[in-house]
Design a protein around this motif. Structure first.
Motif, PDB file in Angstrom:
ATOM      1  N   TYR A 127       0.827  -1.203   0.000  1.00 43.28           N
ATOM      2  CA  TYR A 127       0.000   0.000   0.000  1.00 43.28           C
ATOM      3  C   TYR A 127       0.862   1.254   0.000  1.00 43.28           C
ATOM      4  N   ASN A 128       1.947   1.228   0.773  1.00 45.21           N
ATOM      5  CA  ASN A 128       2.809   2.409   0.782  1.00 45.21           C
ATOM      6  C   ASN A 128       3.589   2.529  -0.519  1.00 45.21           C
ATOM      7  N   THR A 129       3.786   1.416  -1.223  1.00 45.04           N
ATOM      8  CA  THR A 129       4.374   1.493  -2.560  1.00 45.04           C
ATOM      9  C   THR A 129       3.432   2.249  -3.497  1.00 45.04           C
ATOM     10  N   LEU A 130       2.140   1.998  -3.369  1.00 47.45           N
ATOM     11  CA  LEU A 130       1.168   2.758  -4.159  1.00 47.45           C
ATOM     12  C   LEU A 130       1.239   4.242  -3.811  1.00 47.45           C
ATOM     13  N   LEU A 199       9.550   6.225  -2.324  1.00 45.31           N
ATOM     14  CA  LEU A 199       9.300   5.282  -1.227  1.00 45.31           C
ATOM     15  C   LEU A 199       9.866   5.812   0.086  1.00 45.31           C
ATOM     16  N   LEU A 200      11.071   6.359   0.026  1.00 42.37           N
ATOM     17  CA  LEU A 200      11.677   6.931   1.224  1.00 42.37           C
ATOM     18  C   LEU A 200      10.832   8.072   1.763  1.00 42.37           C
ATOM     19  N   PHE A 335       9.756  -3.692  -4.477  1.00 37.53           N
ATOM     20  CA  PHE A 335       8.761  -3.119  -5.373  1.00 37.53           C
ATOM     21  C   PHE A 335       9.327  -1.986  -6.221  1.00 37.53           C
ATOM     22  N   ALA A 336      10.533  -1.531  -5.905  1.00 39.95           N
ATOM     23  CA  ALA A 336      11.150  -0.443  -6.658  1.00 39.95           C
ATOM     24  C   ALA A 336      11.983  -0.956  -7.826  1.00 39.95           C
ATOM     25  N   VAL A 344       3.937  -6.271  -6.591  1.00 34.57           N
ATOM     26  CA  VAL A 344       2.789  -5.607  -5.962  1.00 34.57           C
ATOM     27  C   VAL A 344       1.517  -6.400  -6.235  1.00 34.57           C
ATOM     28  N   THR A 345       1.349  -6.844  -7.490  1.00 37.30           N
ATOM     29  CA  THR A 345       0.175  -7.640  -7.848  1.00 37.30           C
ATOM     30  C   THR A 345       0.138  -8.941  -7.062  1.00 37.30           C
TER      31      THR A 345
END
Length: 485
Positions: A127-130, A199-200, A335-336, A344-345
């Protein structure tokens, strides 16, 4: 005759009503919400997150459109609301985190809290990647024209990049410019440094907001919880007034949950006058949705970690929050990568599916048949002045656990019969720009077990380990008594 399983020592593990009233008076310095509105908006913000814009409409469309809402609403009433009442009620009664609540009900149920913590962590990661992707789009919205409104020139500057011309500007910007997606989950492709920076920033914002506590987040929810509804209402009205509103891209093939937020909506924004301003407003809305959800996820990780005493007791909660966010950021580097979209999927499909079903089923059985539904009814009466009505009684005792069990069984049977595939962005695919459906590599089953199997098995494994430990300790004590005698 009511069925309640033996649960010795329960009255000693939970505070009585007199103790609760005494705790209420003594906890004068404990952080509290300024008013009920803040608490309600916080709950709304946690329940209504990015998934409602990013994933739910896509799932609704691919599973029958409007007809999907019929079983959804039925299950919401028969399953979702009773489980919500149960979790809110038992949490408020015992005034503990997820680990503390289930450990108080019965020490063998501590695994329920640990499983909930793991699920909160796994969901929070992607979620935080989104949110990081949202930040990237938000930063790039402060320019006109928007960067995804036209294809970039090729290296010779003699024309546009063919990959963009074959697809669309919004598709190309998302899959190639933003993520630079590889054609396989096995091809990591290296880190995308703009996404790493986002992300950071995302984890830093979450950490700072959570450390400030409800004195800050309680006021922030007036914006994070209410703004999305205002913006969505504006987009709905504006969208219905556009030409061809009934022929939206949702009906086309190949739009995934991710594509809905970052492709469909961004394309719609480009057709609106003053598109940069609308783009900024839209991604601020998504950011508010994401932040309000992540506050709850981080709470679901930090508090159980503190209850489990996995860190030195002298550590303040701020330090524990910082460590949690730092470790989460490091994990999120997965995820990066250029293959990050496919990870992510994968997390989205399995981290919140089987574990949530098993946790929900275990919680209902624990409260109704171990804690005792009659005791729970008295708790609700103590807190709000009246017992739950007959609907809640039937749902909690019979209907909801049965529905959860049926869904869990059918889900497992369906998944076992299907070949695991995922969609990839592959310019060499014959039907490009349609996303190619390819099978997962065999080793992905290990990852799926980590995401779905471990959180689900924590409950019985912890109970079994505790049983063995108690039995061994009892035998050792008996041996010591025999020795001294």
């Amino acid at each position: 005759m009511r069925l309640v399983l033996p649960n010795p020592g329960l009255d000693l593990r939970i505070p009585n009503y007199e103790d609760l009233e005494k705790m209420e008076k003594e906890d004068g310095d404990r952080p509290k919400w300024d008013n009920k509105a803040q608490y309600i908006l916080t709950c709304v913000g946690f329940c209504v997150g990015i998934g409602n814009v990013w994933r739910f409409p896509y799932l609704c469309q691919t599973h029958g459109g409007g007809a999907f809402l019929i079983p959804y609403i039925i299950l919401l009433v028969l399953e979702g609301l009773p489980l919500l009442l149960l979790e809110f009620g038992i949490g408020q009664r015992l005034r503990k985190g997820s680990v503390g609540v289930w450990r108080a009900i019965n020490p063998y149920l501590t695994g329920v809290g640990i499983a909930s913590m793991l699920v909160s962590l796994l969901i929070g990661l992607y979620y935080n990647t989104l949110i990081a992707w949202i930040m990237w789009y938000l930063f790039n919205s402060f320019q006109g024209p928007l960067p995804w409104t036209q294809c970039p020139l090729n290296d010779n500057r003699t024309g546009f990049i063919s990959e963009c011309q074959q697809s669309s500007t919004v598709d190309y910007y998302f899959y190639r410019v933003t993520l630079n997606a590889s054609a396989s989950i096995t091809d990591s492709g290296g880190l995308q440094w703009p996404i790493v920076i986002c992300l950071l920033a995302a984890w830093t914002v979450i950490c700072i907001c959570y450390i400030r506590g409800i004195s800050t987040s309680g006021k922030a929810v007036y914006v994070t919880a209410l703004l999305p509804y205002v913006v969505l209402a504006i987009f709905l009205i504006r969208g219905l007034t556009l030409k061809g509103a009934m022929n939206g891209k949702l009906l086309s093939e190949g739009v995934e949950g991710t594509g809905l937020a970052f492709i469909v909506f961004t394309e719609a924004i480009t057709k609106m006058p003053g598109s940069p301003a609308w783009s900024v407003l839209f991604f601020i809305m998504l950011l508010c949705l994401g932040l309000s959800t992540l506050f709850g996820n981080i709470e679901g990780v930090v508090v159980p970690l503190k209850d489990l005493n996995l860190f030195p007791k002298k550590w303040p909660q701020e330090a524990l929050t910082g460590v949690t966010c730092l470790v989460s950021f490091i994990i999120c580097l997965l995820f990066a990568q250029q293959s990050g979209l496919y990870w992510v999927t994968l997390f989205d499909n399995f981290a919140g599916s089987i574990p949530l079903l098993t946790i929900g089923l275990t919680e209902m059985i624990a409260v109704v048949y171990i804690y005792g539904i009659d005791r729970f009814n008295e708790d609700i009466k103590f807190m709000i002045g009246k017992k739950p009505c007959i609907f809640w009684q039937i749902s909690l005792r019979f209907t909801s656990p049965l529905i959860l069990l049926v869904i869990l069984v059918f889900y497992l049977v369906t998944q076992a019969q299907q070949e695991l595939t995922y969609l990839v962005w592959d310019p060499d695919y014959d039907e490009f720009p349609t996303l190619a459906s390819v099978p997962y590599p065999s080793w992905i089953n290990v990852v799926i077990f980590v995401l779905a199997g471990i959180p689900s098995l924590v409950v019985p494994v912890y109970a079994l380990c505790r049983l063995v430990f108690v039995r061994c300790k009892k035998k050792m004590n008996q041996a010591k008594i025999f020795y001294f005698v």
